[in-house]
Scaffold this active site. Structure first.
Site, PDB file in Angstrom:
ATOM      1  N   HIS A  57       0.822  -1.226   0.000  1.00  0.00           N
ATOM      2  CA  HIS A  57       0.000   0.000   0.000  1.00  0.00           C
ATOM      3  C   HIS A  57       0.850   1.267   0.000  1.00  0.00           C
ATOM      4  CE1 HIS A  57      -3.957  -1.873   0.471  1.00  0.00           C
ATOM      5  NE2 HIS A  57      -3.357  -2.770   1.211  1.00  0.00           N
TER       6      HIS A  57
ATOM      7  N   ASP B 169      -0.674  -4.837   6.047  1.00  0.00           N
ATOM      8  CA  ASP B 169      -1.665  -5.714   5.418  1.00  0.00           C
ATOM      9  C   ASP B 169      -1.387  -5.915   3.934  1.00  0.00           C
ATOM     10  OD1 ASP B 169      -2.206  -2.965   5.129  1.00  0.00           O
ATOM     11  OD2 ASP B 169      -4.218  -3.408   4.409  1.00  0.00           O
ATOM     12  N   GLU B 170      -1.933  -6.993   3.413  1.00  0.00           N
ATOM     13  CA  GLU B 170      -2.016  -7.251   1.979  1.00  0.00           C
ATOM     14  C   GLU B 170      -0.711  -7.001   1.226  1.00  0.00           C
ATOM     15  OE1 GLU B 170      -6.548  -6.477   0.756  1.00  0.00           O
ATOM     16  OE2 GLU B 170      -5.467  -4.610   1.156  1.00  0.00           O
ATOM     17  N   VAL B 171       0.367  -7.626   1.670  1.00  0.00           N
ATOM     18  CA  VAL B 171       1.626  -7.475   0.954  1.00  0.00           C
ATOM     19  C   VAL B 171       1.641  -8.469  -0.210  1.00  0.00           C
ATOM     20  CG1 VAL B 171       4.127  -7.474   1.140  1.00  0.00           C
ATOM     21  CG2 VAL B 171       2.719  -6.853   3.122  1.00  0.00           C
TER      22      VAL B 171
END
Lengths: 529, 541
Positions: free
Chosen positions: A262, A322-324
């Site tokens: 992100h 998050d969400e790597v």
């Protein structure tokens, strides 16, 4: 704790008292009666008790008195029946406030005590609290108790309230990266948060889409990463204003700088920070997460978070995590070499852990605590035992209640957000589903349950900006607010509706563009400008 | 078949014109895509632009009437429009005055408007109103030509959308040539002022935004079960007792203001007085209008739909609709007729007797039809045309020709369109466009992908589709969320009903819609974002 028998009697009391007890969120203990006291706007005052630790000059309360005076009586021209002579027992011309512990100039914290007692009877009209933060909560309750008769007279019923929050962390997340939110939108949101007794503003400041936070150590981040570096940014002054505005309302500002994923908007301002993705043996021209293989990265983070740690006074920072996406890392030969050198094999979670651990060490060295998204826990990153894990995924890798169980059984403190993604919208009264969530409805010991410090309503910004933020947030976020403040036995939907509908009208009266719950009307509707 | 003044001959001529221009339109959109600043919404029928730019100065530009125009400064509808569009184009950037350097390039100083036929300045728009126009943008004088003022209004909107500011803030427009006319003559937005009251100001805002999207019908679902905000002169008790409160009413003056505000923007106001169901609020102010429901042999105290068996019902309705027909100038009145619940009728012994006398058996659809037919006759006797919801067609054995059927049920709506048009009735499509049904993400794409003529049927059947409506029912909508919920989602419907059927690229639509949405923001419409991104000027900044 209020037992369920007592609860039902309270419910009955509320039904009889009608609108007078349309409180939101519902207090832990309340007794009201039909006896009414008249309040005269022109003579009414908030007063410090002589033995109060807070006295005139206490910014938090002085300003709160001003706000609540305006909320209560507005700009009404004071052509009311004048009180005759000395005060009758059926009149109240002041609310006396006694704060036990000094602390007007501090910031609220996770440990702040928000308890208060509010007594309105023949003898007194009295608000007692341990701290100024508790006094703020009590003032809000008081403002919701004051009613206006059809003839225009203000009055309050005889009432006894003892109140305290069920959870200490009651947050609301705003995302100012997917869409920029003008400062006024943020400040207005803080006001409505206070009306709902929320106490944490989780500011998801930056993300892939834009970098509106103006850093003084790295001005290029905003210059090159914001939507428009002249207009779509938060200057140091803006940030200060948000923090102070929040403080005056007993709200903490939890700043999030999400890494290593992100972060696309960070790239243009800090060359070499992001991982160049490869297509075969050549860079593809696109970039992935923060590059965890370079020393420069950690030097940058070290300097950047030093700034962040000093700008944001709260003990906690939110570090994201998050969400790597591992695809880009996998494609990059330098990263592959680094993986080999470190002996990570093909396990990119180890690389992620390496990055996060290094970052956490940097941040702890600045004397800060941190909150991270659940992936950091899921991917088994070694974190300090006092790390707070925010549970946001509804189904994967496990259902969120199972995740709460896992996080707490590992001894970590948990924050619940998964069922409270308010950016997800559906037709109809979805506040009911939001309301019926019980944050402790997982298998676990009392010690585990005690590790749940609260939750957050999240308003992600992909489809939200200042045009639709307010009606999408309110009164839906109110459902979360009550769940996090009130007793766990307060779950009756009819009872909630009977209070939430008038509370929504009260929000309209206070100028908040809160959307309707169902068919009907408010005496004061939202005024189109 | 009777066409009841729907202007079919002109419409079919238009369809031929559409076909002739189809090739040109495809070419035009290719050209349009080459110019990043050309973000028209809805896409005109034919657009030709060149890279040659003209500059405009707020101090030096004006709208004028061509000497050959049938309309002049006495046409207040156009004078008002000139003022509005000057403001939309320059108003927001007034502080830019004088900063632009116009010495370079050609200046556009004037848009000269020419109305060819009787301009219809002081009339109300109709379904047959001609909205076509041609716009020739060249320096120093551009020209906008239309048969009627209605086309001028649409052309002014397009003209305002062509102008952008270059890097230095100079108002700029590319030399262009636009020929445009709508695909469907009925392009509506339904608002519901019964479930929640909407202030006149909110309605005005909606009308503004409608004009930006070339919508031309405000379908005003003014009353329903929950409240009766319409203040009737003949029956003042209806709103006195049936409105939410005395401040939640539309006075005759409010209604007149809405109609005039709409007229000035080329928008028709079609009122809906839905009956015999959806009428709970009528019962408050009109005794003995609704059917008393029975619980066994005793009245239960509850009321059902309008009582269709009493003469008093029809004399009441006749007077009410007579008033409505004079208050609302449009040739159409929407009579509703949807979702009639038969349980209450079935419980009532008087109705049972009536059914027996009429030989209806147990078929309450016949009773419903009996009622609707009587109301339809009433409307036709006062020289108005009727629109009804699809149940009236579904449940009727026979129906007066020319009655317009609004298709709203989403299940098998294309089949319904086939059936209705096969029976020869004109259709308004709403089924896929219930905007009150919200979901996460870019649902505008679904609305956009609908083609109103995708049903099975002959060419003649297709011609019976007079248009469509985006419906924003009010159960969960009031002034707080109306605007962001409606815009820009309704814009997708707006383009579908205006533009050529081949204009359907989602990618190009996304590009244009995001910019159109920012344009609406700039003009004071709090249209919500299409997706992640930003506008130069955000709401509340």
């Amino acid at each position: 704790m209020v037992g369920s028998t007592l609860w039902f009697s309270l419910l009955l009391a509320a039904a009889f008292a009608g609108r007078a007890t349309a409180l939101w969120p519902w207090p832990q203990y309340i007794q009201t009666s039909e006896r009414r006291y008249t309040i005269f706007p022109h003579s009414f005052q908030f007063q410090y008790h002589v033995s109060s630790a807070a006295q005139v000059g206490c910014s938090v309360l002085d300003e709160a008195f001003q706000r609540y005076r305006d909320l209560l009586f507005g700009s009404v021209s004071f052509h009311f029946p004048q009180p005759m002579g000395k005060q009758h027992t059926s009149e109240k011309n002041s609310l006396v406030i006694l704060v036990v512990t000094p602390g007007c100039d501090q910031f609220p914290s996770l440990e702040s005590v928000e308890n208060y007692t509010l007594t309105v009877n023949d003898e007194q009209c009295f608000l007692l609290s341990e701290t100024v933060w508790g006094a703020l909560r009590g003032l809000e309750t008081f403002s919701q108790l004051v009613q206006r008769s059809p003839e225009g007279t203000f009055y309050i019923n005889k009432t006894e309230i003892e109140d305290f929050p069920r959870f200490p962390h009651r947050g609301l997340l705003l995302d100012t990266s997917r869409h920029y939110l003008p400062l006024a939108s943020i400040l207005d949101t803080l006001d409505v948060m206070a009306y709902n007794k929320f106490n944490v503003f989780h500011w998801h400041l930056v993300d892939d889409s834009s970098f509106p936070y103006e850093s003084f150590t790295f001005p290029d981040l905003t210059k090159k990463g914001s939507y428009n570096p002249a207009t779509h940014i938060y200057t140091a002054q803006d940030v200060k204003e948000v923090i102070e505005y929040a403080r005056l309302r007993g709200i903490r500002v939890l700043a999030e700088f999400d890494t290593p994923g992100h972060t696309l908007s960070w790239g243009p301002g800090v060359p070499g920070l992001l991982t160049p993705c490869y297509s075969g043996s050549h860079p593809s021209g696109t970039f992935g997460p923060v590059n965890p293989a370079l020393n420069n990265t950690y030097e940058f983070m070290s300097t950047f978070f030093l700034e962040i740690s000093s700008v944001f006074p709260d003990f906690y920072l939110h570090l994201g995590g998050d969400e790597v996406d591992f695809t880009c890392w996998k494609s990059n030969p330098d990263i592959q070499a680094f993986m080999k050198k470190k002996g990570f094999g093909e396990d990119f979670k180890k690389l992620e852990s390496f990055y996060i651990q290094t970052l956490l060490d940097i941040v702890s060295a600045y004397g800060k605590g941190y909150v991270v998204w659940q992936e950091v826990f899921d991917n088994k990153v070694k974190v300090q035992p006092d790390t707070v894990i925010q549970v946001w995924r509804e189904e994967m890798p496990v259902r969120y209640m199972k995740e709460m169980e896992l996080v707490t059984s590992a001894g970590f403190r948990a924050l619940l957000s998964a069922p409270w993604y308010l950016n997800h919208i559906t037709y109809g009264p979805d506040w009911k589903k939001i309301y019926m969530v019980e944050p402790l409805a997982f298998e676990g010991s009392p010690e585990q349950k005690a590790l749940v410090i609260g939750g957050e309503a999240c308003m992600w910004g992909e489809y939200v900006d200042s045009t639709n933020l307010v009606p999408r947030l309110w009164p839906r976020a109110g459902a979360v607010a009550e769940r996090l403040w009130s007793n766990k036995t307060v779950t009756d939907l009819d009872f909630a509706y009977k209070r939430l509908a008038p509370f929504r009208c009260e929000l309209l009266r206070r100028g908040v563009q809160a959307q309707p719950l169902s068919v009907g009307y408010c005496d004061v509707e939202f005024e189109q400008t | 078949m009777e066409h009841r003044g729907l202007g079919w001959p002109r419409l079919s001529g238009l369809l031929e014109l559409l076909a002739a221009l189809a090739v040109q339109a495809v070419r035009a959109s290719a050209v349009a895509a080459a110019s990043p600043d050309l973000c028209l919404w809805p896409m005109p029928l034919s657009v030709q632009t060149t890279p040659r730019v003209l500059h405009l100065s707020p101090d030096n530009f004006f709208f004028s009437h061509s000497s050959t125009s049938k309309a002049g400064p006495s046409c207040s509808l156009l004078q008002e429009a000139f003022r509005r569009y000057y403001d939309y184009i320059f108003g927001f950037y007034k502080w830019h005055h004088g900063s632009a350097d116009l010495r370079v390039g050609v200046e556009l100083q004037q848009l000269q408007v020419s109305v060819i036929l009787d301009p219809e300045c002081d009339t109300f728009p109709k379904i047959s109103s001609d909205e076509s126009y041609t716009l020739l943008v060249k320096g120093p004088v551009a020209s906008l030509t239309a048969n009627r003022v209605w086309g001028v209004l649409r052309g002014l909107e397009t003209f305002s959308q062509l102008i952008y500011q270059d890097f230095y803030g100079t108002f700029t427009v590319n030399e262009s040539n636009i020929v445009d006319s709508p695909r469907f003559p009925h392009r509506g937005i339904l608002i519901d002022t019964s479930r929640h009251f909407l202030s006149v100001k909110s309605i005005f805002k909606t009308l503004d935004a409608m004009a930006f999207n070339k919508f031309n019908v405000l379908h005003w679902h003014i009353v329903d079960d929950q409240s009766f905000p319409y203040q009737s002169v003949t029956f003042p008790g209806l709103s006195k007792k049936g409105s939410y409160s005395s401040s939640h009413v539309y006075t005759p003056n409010d209604v007149r203001m809405v109609i005039e505000y709409a007229r000035l923007r080329g928008i028709r106001v079609v009122p809906e007085f839905d009956s015999p169901g959806h009428t709970q609020s009528w019962g408050e102010g009109q005794k003995d209008l609704l059917t008393p429901c029975y619980n066994g042999k005793e009245p239960s105290g509850a009321f059902g739909p309008i009582n269709p068996i009493w003469n008093t019902t029809y004399s009441f309705l006749s007077k009410l609709f007579k008033e409505i027909s004079t208050v609302f100038p449009d040739e159409f009145i929407h009579l509703g007729g949807d979702e009639v619940d038969f349980n209450c009728w079935a419980s009532n012994p008087e109705i049972q007797d009536f059914m027996r006398d009429k030989g209806f058996g147990r078929n309450f659809k016949k009773l419903e039809s009996f009622y609707m037919q009587a109301v339809l006759d009433m409307i036709s006797a006062i020289n108005k045309n009727s629109i009804v919801w699809q149940e009236v067609f579904d449940d009727a054995s026979k129906l007066m020709p020319g009655t317009v059927i609004q298709v709203w049920k989403v299940e098998d709506y294309t089949q319904e369109q086939s059936k209705v048009t096969e029976a020869g009735f004109p259709v308004i499509l709403s089924a896929p466009w219930y905007l009150d049904w919200i979901s996460y993400g870019q649902d505008w794409k679904r609305y956009y992908a609908v083609d109103p003529l995708s049903f099975e049927g002959s060419q003649e059947q297709k011609k019976l589709v007079i248009g469509g409506e985006a419906c924003l029912w009010g159960e969960y909508v009031d002034a707080t969320n109306l605007t962001p919920r409606l815009w820009p989602r309704a814009s997708a419907v707006g383009e579908r009903l205006w533009s050529h059927k081949d204009v359907r690229s989602l990618e190009d639509a996304y590009r244009r819609l995001t910019i159109h949405r920012c344009r609406m923001l700039r003009r004071g419409i709090a249209a919500e974002p299409v997706f992640t991104g930003y506008c130069d000027h955000e709401d509340r900044m």
